[in-house]
Design an enzyme around this catalytic site. Structure first.
Site, PDB file in Angstrom:
ATOM      1  N   LYS A   9       0.836  -1.341   0.109  1.00 26.13           N
ATOM      2  CA  LYS A   9      -0.073  -0.042  -0.074  1.00 26.13           C
ATOM      3  C   LYS A   9       0.904   1.134   0.015  1.00 26.13           C
ATOM      4  CE  LYS A   9      -3.596  -2.384   2.443  1.00 26.13           C
ATOM      5  NZ  LYS A   9      -4.521  -2.415   3.853  1.00 26.13           N
ATOM      6  N   PHE A  57     -15.385   3.514   7.764  1.00 26.41           N
ATOM      7  CA  PHE A  57     -13.861   3.843   7.337  1.00 26.41           C
ATOM      8  C   PHE A  57     -13.794   3.743   6.004  1.00 26.41           C
ATOM      9  CE2 PHE A  57     -13.559  -0.753   8.662  1.00 26.41           C
ATOM     10  CZ  PHE A  57     -13.321  -1.291   7.499  1.00 26.41           C
ATOM     11  N   ARG A  85      -1.078 -14.850   3.199  1.00 20.37           N
ATOM     12  CA  ARG A  85      -1.633 -14.334   4.358  1.00 20.37           C
ATOM     13  C   ARG A  85      -0.702 -14.342   5.750  1.00 20.37           C
ATOM     14  NH1 ARG A  85      -5.924 -10.695   3.975  1.00 20.37           N
ATOM     15  NH2 ARG A  85      -7.012 -11.531   5.967  1.00 20.37           N
ATOM     16  N   THR A  91      -4.850  -8.606  10.192  1.00 18.00           N
ATOM     17  CA  THR A  91      -5.184  -6.949  10.005  1.00 18.00           C
ATOM     18  C   THR A  91      -4.720  -5.946  10.664  1.00 18.00           C
ATOM     19  OG1 THR A  91      -7.282  -8.135   9.072  1.00 18.00           O
ATOM     20  CG2 THR A  91      -7.151  -5.740   9.098  1.00 18.00           C
ATOM     21  N   ARG A 102       3.211  -7.115   8.580  1.00 17.78           N
ATOM     22  CA  ARG A 102       2.412  -6.130   9.357  1.00 17.78           C
ATOM     23  C   ARG A 102       2.903  -5.978  10.803  1.00 17.78           C
ATOM     24  NH1 ARG A 102      -3.629  -7.672   7.077  1.00 17.78           N
ATOM     25  NH2 ARG A 102      -3.479  -6.389   5.323  1.00 17.78           N
ATOM     26  N   ASN A 112      -1.779  -0.273   7.536  1.00 20.13           N
ATOM     27  CA  ASN A 112      -0.813  -1.991   7.712  1.00 20.13           C
ATOM     28  C   ASN A 112      -0.415  -2.364   6.441  1.00 20.13           C
ATOM     29  OD1 ASN A 112      -3.185  -2.281   5.951  1.00 20.13           O
ATOM     30  ND2 ASN A 112      -4.127  -3.556   7.457  1.00 20.13           N
ATOM     31  N   HIS A 115      -1.781  -5.553   1.210  1.00 15.76           N
ATOM     32  CA  HIS A 115      -2.834  -6.314   1.202  1.00 15.76           C
ATOM     33  C   HIS A 115      -2.625  -7.710   0.708  1.00 15.76           C
ATOM     34  CE1 HIS A 115      -6.930  -7.699  -0.282  1.00 15.76           C
ATOM     35  NE2 HIS A 115      -6.143  -7.744  -1.404  1.00 15.76           N
ATOM     36  N   GLU A 126      -9.243 -10.781  -7.746  1.00 13.38           N
ATOM     37  CA  GLU A 126      -8.255  -9.365  -7.480  1.00 13.38           C
ATOM     38  C   GLU A 126      -7.315  -9.567  -8.662  1.00 13.38           C
ATOM     39  OE1 GLU A 126      -7.292  -9.908  -3.299  1.00 13.38           O
ATOM     40  OE2 GLU A 126      -9.148  -9.276  -2.650  1.00 13.38           O
TER      41      GLU A 126
HETATM   42  N1  LIG Z   1     -11.328  -0.215  11.851  1.00 13.91           N
HETATM   43  C1  LIG Z   1     -10.601   0.194  10.656  1.00 13.91           C
HETATM   44  N2  LIG Z   1     -10.157   1.473  10.592  1.00 13.91           N
HETATM   45  C2  LIG Z   1      -9.496   1.865   9.643  1.00 13.91           C
HETATM   46  N3  LIG Z   1      -9.186   0.875   8.571  1.00 13.91           N
HETATM   47  C3  LIG Z   1      -9.500  -0.208   8.587  1.00 13.91           C
HETATM   48  C4  LIG Z   1     -10.334  -0.751   9.747  1.00 13.91           C
HETATM   49  N4  LIG Z   1     -10.477  -1.978   9.455  1.00 13.91           N
HETATM   50  C5  LIG Z   1     -10.114  -2.293   8.501  1.00 13.91           C
HETATM   51  N5  LIG Z   1      -9.466  -1.133   7.825  1.00 13.91           N
HETATM   52  C6  LIG Z   1      -8.765  -1.278   6.549  1.00 13.91           C
HETATM   53  O1  LIG Z   1      -9.312  -1.857   5.566  1.00 13.91           O
HETATM   54  C7  LIG Z   1      -8.779  -2.848   5.205  1.00 13.91           C
HETATM   55  C8  LIG Z   1      -9.482  -4.302   4.628  1.00 13.91           C
HETATM   56  O2  LIG Z   1     -10.105  -4.895   5.792  1.00 13.91           O
HETATM   57  P1  LIG Z   1     -10.302  -6.409   6.182  1.00 13.91           P
HETATM   58  O3  LIG Z   1     -11.017  -6.690   7.023  1.00 13.91           O
HETATM   59  O4  LIG Z   1     -10.507  -6.586   4.665  1.00 13.91           O
HETATM   60  O5  LIG Z   1      -8.797  -6.812   6.204  1.00 13.91           O
HETATM   61  P2  LIG Z   1      -7.509  -7.692   5.409  1.00 13.91           P
HETATM   62  O6  LIG Z   1      -8.349  -8.319   4.551  1.00 13.91           O
HETATM   63  O7  LIG Z   1      -6.536  -7.957   6.439  1.00 13.91           O
HETATM   64  O8  LIG Z   1      -7.091  -6.044   4.836  1.00 13.91           O
HETATM   65  P3  LIG Z   1      -6.607  -6.335   3.317  1.00 13.91           P
HETATM   66  O9  LIG Z   1      -7.899  -6.438   2.548  1.00 13.91           O
HETATM   67  O10 LIG Z   1      -6.193  -4.813   3.097  1.00 13.91           O
HETATM   68  O11 LIG Z   1      -5.585  -7.140   3.087  1.00 13.91           O
HETATM   69  C9  LIG Z   1      -7.660  -3.423   6.146  1.00 13.91           C
HETATM   70  O12 LIG Z   1      -6.410  -3.716   5.585  1.00 13.91           O
HETATM   71  C10 LIG Z   1      -7.363  -1.952   6.569  1.00 13.91           C
HETATM   72  O13 LIG Z   1      -6.504  -1.029   5.916  1.00 13.91           O
END
Ligand SMILES: Nc1ncnc2c1ncn2[C@@H]1O[C@H](COP(=O)(O)OP(=O)(O)OP(=O)(O)O)[C@@H](O)[C@H]1O
Length: 148
Positions: A9, A57, A85, A91, A102, A112, A115, A126
């Protein structure tokens, strides 16, 4: 062979972490079959994070992911979605173990670093969303025999 999608990111790119992250991927034994530095349009960001469109968010997430270049990758390997993963970590970087990307580089859930696709089905979706077919290269790594 299974494929997954990883994307460093804007915070990871901005913190000069492309090299260290790509090293981890190569050292693990995963094969990079697609990679590009790119800017993300608002449309692409909204489609990619569509499942979060009702979350509070969402706007912040779209602004963040379009705020600077990202480094998008397609990786190939046996069980690569799960392995990807595991390399990425949880996350929330605060809950992510040391040794994960992370866990080692991130501090907050909003920034974080990276992705990674969370299932084979999302990986397929994707990869098709982020890469054109001719941007993915089929080739052999001579050291694959030492990995498998
Ligand atoms: N509470 C939150 N506040 C701000 N951003 C958040 C929050 N929860 C998730 N995100 C953002 O949204 C993204 C997608 O959330 P998801 O639950 O799909 O997690 P993930 O699959 O681990 O992340 P990613 O899809 O980025 O790999 C997270 O990576 C984070 O950047």
């Amino acid at each position: 062979m299974e494929r997954t999608f990883l994307m460093i990111k804007p915070d990871g790119v901005g913190r000069n972490l492309i090299g260290p992250i790509v090293s981890r991927i190569e050292n693990k034994g995963l094969k990079i079959v697609g990679a590009k530095l790119m800017t993300v349009s608002e449309d692409l960001a909204k489609t990619h994070y569509g499942e979060h469109s009702e979350r509070p968010f969402f706007g912040e997430l779209v602004d963040f992911i379009t705020s600077g270049p990202v480094f998008a990758m397609v990786l190939e390997g046996e069980n690569v979605v799960e392995i990807g993963r595991t390399l990425v970590g949880k996350t929330n970087p605060a809950e992510s173990a040391p040794g994960t990307i992370r866990g080692d580089y991130g501090m907050t859930v909003g920034k974080n670093i990276i992705h990674g696709s969370d299932s084979v089905a999302s990986a397929e979706k994707e990869i098709a969303l982020w890469f054109k077919e001719d941007e993915i290269i089929d080739y052999s790594l001579v050291n694959a025999a030492w990995v498998y």
